[in-house]
Design an enzyme around this catalytic site. Sequence first.
Site, mmCIF file in Angstrom:
data_model
loop_
_atom_site.group_PDB
_atom_site.id
_atom_site.type_symbol
_atom_site.label_atom_id
_atom_site.label_comp_id
_atom_site.label_asym_id
_atom_site.label_seq_id
_atom_site.Cartn_x
_atom_site.Cartn_y
_atom_site.Cartn_z
ATOM 1 N N SER A 13 -9.561 32.762 -10.916
ATOM 2 C CA SER A 13 -8.142 32.929 -11.232
ATOM 3 C C SER A 13 -7.875 32.783 -12.737
ATOM 4 O O SER A 13 -6.986 33.449 -13.277
ATOM 5 C CB SER A 13 -7.279 31.966 -10.415
ATOM 6 O OG SER A 13 -7.451 30.649 -10.849
ATOM 7 N N MET A 94 -19.871 26.397 -12.880
ATOM 8 C CA MET A 94 -20.284 25.129 -12.293
ATOM 9 C C MET A 94 -21.740 24.787 -12.609
ATOM 10 O O MET A 94 -22.509 24.437 -11.716
ATOM 11 C CB MET A 94 -20.084 25.164 -10.772
ATOM 12 C CG MET A 94 -18.645 25.385 -10.355
ATOM 13 S SD MET A 94 -17.550 24.105 -10.992
ATOM 14 C CE MET A 94 -18.099 22.736 -9.992
ATOM 15 N N ARG A 95 -22.100 24.930 -13.864
ATOM 16 C CA ARG A 95 -23.480 24.623 -14.224
ATOM 17 C C ARG A 95 -23.483 24.036 -15.630
ATOM 18 O O ARG A 95 -22.749 24.518 -16.504
ATOM 19 C CB ARG A 95 -24.295 25.915 -14.175
ATOM 20 C CG ARG A 95 -25.780 25.696 -14.189
ATOM 21 C CD ARG A 95 -26.501 27.031 -14.111
ATOM 22 N NE ARG A 95 -27.798 26.915 -14.753
ATOM 23 C CZ ARG A 95 -28.903 26.547 -14.117
ATOM 24 N NH1 ARG A 95 -28.881 26.295 -12.831
ATOM 25 N NH2 ARG A 95 -30.042 26.427 -14.766
ATOM 26 N N ILE A 96 -24.281 23.006 -15.797
ATOM 27 C CA ILE A 96 -24.360 22.388 -17.119
ATOM 28 C C ILE A 96 -25.271 23.237 -17.994
ATOM 29 O O ILE A 96 -26.324 23.703 -17.548
ATOM 30 C CB ILE A 96 -24.863 20.937 -16.987
ATOM 31 C CG1 ILE A 96 -23.764 20.108 -16.308
ATOM 32 C CG2 ILE A 96 -25.219 20.351 -18.347
ATOM 33 C CD1 ILE A 96 -24.170 18.708 -15.954
ATOM 34 N N LEU A 97 -24.838 23.463 -19.225
ATOM 35 C CA LEU A 97 -25.623 24.296 -20.144
ATOM 36 C C LEU A 97 -26.525 23.415 -21.008
ATOM 37 O O LEU A 97 -26.184 22.276 -21.322
ATOM 38 C CB LEU A 97 -24.675 25.105 -21.033
ATOM 39 C CG LEU A 97 -23.874 26.177 -20.285
ATOM 40 C CD1 LEU A 97 -22.630 26.576 -21.078
ATOM 41 C CD2 LEU A 97 -24.739 27.406 -19.994
ATOM 42 N N HIS A 113 -10.469 22.505 -18.276
ATOM 43 C CA HIS A 113 -10.724 21.400 -17.343
ATOM 44 C C HIS A 113 -9.384 20.939 -16.755
ATOM 45 O O HIS A 113 -8.415 20.779 -17.505
ATOM 46 C CB HIS A 113 -11.418 20.250 -18.083
ATOM 47 C CG HIS A 113 -11.783 19.127 -17.181
ATOM 48 N ND1 HIS A 113 -12.826 19.202 -16.277
ATOM 49 C CD2 HIS A 113 -11.212 17.905 -16.995
ATOM 50 C CE1 HIS A 113 -12.896 18.079 -15.597
ATOM 51 N NE2 HIS A 113 -11.930 17.276 -16.011
ATOM 52 N N GLU A 147 -21.916 17.034 -24.720
ATOM 53 C CA GLU A 147 -21.516 16.109 -23.653
ATOM 54 C C GLU A 147 -20.463 16.821 -22.785
ATOM 55 O O GLU A 147 -19.566 17.474 -23.319
ATOM 56 C CB GLU A 147 -20.889 14.812 -24.212
ATOM 57 C CG GLU A 147 -21.683 14.153 -25.323
ATOM 58 C CD GLU A 147 -21.554 14.881 -26.658
ATOM 59 O OE1 GLU A 147 -20.435 15.261 -27.036
ATOM 60 O OE2 GLU A 147 -22.605 15.114 -27.296
ATOM 61 N N GLN A 177 -0.404 26.005 -14.784
ATOM 62 C CA GLN A 177 -0.422 25.759 -16.237
ATOM 63 C C GLN A 177 -1.728 26.244 -16.863
ATOM 64 O O GLN A 177 -1.740 26.733 -17.988
ATOM 65 C CB GLN A 177 -0.204 24.265 -16.527
ATOM 66 C CG GLN A 177 1.126 23.738 -16.029
ATOM 67 C CD GLN A 177 2.309 24.575 -16.501
ATOM 68 O OE1 GLN A 177 2.348 25.006 -17.655
ATOM 69 N NE2 GLN A 177 3.261 24.825 -15.609
ATOM 70 N N GLU A 178 -2.839 26.102 -16.118
ATOM 71 C CA GLU A 178 -4.122 26.598 -16.635
ATOM 72 C C GLU A 178 -4.003 28.074 -17.004
ATOM 73 O O GLU A 178 -4.518 28.525 -18.020
ATOM 74 C CB GLU A 178 -5.229 26.432 -15.583
ATOM 75 C CG GLU A 178 -5.586 24.989 -15.271
ATOM 76 C CD GLU A 178 -6.784 24.883 -14.325
ATOM 77 O OE1 GLU A 178 -7.706 25.708 -14.412
ATOM 78 O OE2 GLU A 178 -6.793 23.964 -13.494
HETATM 79 C C1 GRF Z 1 -10.190 25.475 -12.517
HETATM 80 O O1 GRF Z 1 -9.447 24.446 -11.938
HETATM 81 C C2 GRF Z 1 -10.757 25.029 -13.846
HETATM 82 O O2 GRF Z 1 -9.929 24.128 -14.523
HETATM 83 C C3 GRF Z 1 -12.042 24.355 -13.434
HETATM 84 O O3 GRF Z 1 -12.527 25.128 -12.367
HETATM 85 C C4 GRF Z 1 -11.449 25.808 -11.740
HETATM 86 C C5 GRF Z 1 -11.780 27.264 -11.784
HETATM 87 O O4 GRF Z 1 -10.852 28.029 -11.056
HETATM 88 N N1 GRF Z 1 -12.957 24.254 -14.540
HETATM 89 P P1 GRF Z 1 -10.870 29.610 -11.153
HETATM 90 O O5 GRF Z 1 -12.284 30.064 -10.751
HETATM 91 O O6 GRF Z 1 -10.553 29.992 -12.559
HETATM 92 O O7 GRF Z 1 -9.841 30.080 -10.177
#
Ligand code: GRF
Length: 205
Positions: A13, A94-97, A113, A147, A177-178
Amino acid sequence: MLLIGVLVSGRGSNLNAILRAIDRGAIRRARVAVVISNDPTANALSVARRHGVEALALDSKGIPREEYDAKLAEVLRSHGVGPESGLVLLAGFMRILSKKFVEAYQGRMMNIHPSLLPAFPGLRAQQQAISHGVKVAGCTVHFVAPEVDAGPIIVQKSVPVKEDDDEESLSARILRQEHKVYPLAVKLFAEGRLRVEGRKVTIVG
Ligand code: GRF
């Protein structure tokens, strides 16, 4: 023209919000050159293709971090998103670089975040906020540092936490808001308006 690479793992999203902002001209002189998912089933890949953007699945399962990141760097570079002139966006990646990758793109890689950092880094930040009993939550766009969830903060937006909120309702309020702040941060970067000194990011103009 700023070339952008977006790394994703899931829903997409935030990616959608950024692509829409570019499509409607709210972010100018920038284009998403490639979207890469480490999960081949990620919905974000379809989101990218719907916008006519090249989307690649680069499965990370069982691949050592350094090796995977070297491949990522190669694919990004081959799409014009090199560490000298490109911008990498983590949007639910979802992976640490590896340190090497992060250092190469330092100052040219952002993450979003779902908390007001430095509060509640890591997974399930919205649930952490509820469990802690805070009255205000929110989201943060920051430059990526080695980090996790710790680099210089670019923009933040707060939302109230309501008494009857659960993880889902608070996440939805933060997510709205994101979708505003991530495109804003990209726009500011594309316009060359972000100055970083140590931990501090100044918005110019
Ligand atoms: C969001 O809540 C973002 O803040 C977090 O992971 C989620 C990703 O959502 N890092 P989307 O895949 O952008 O819908």
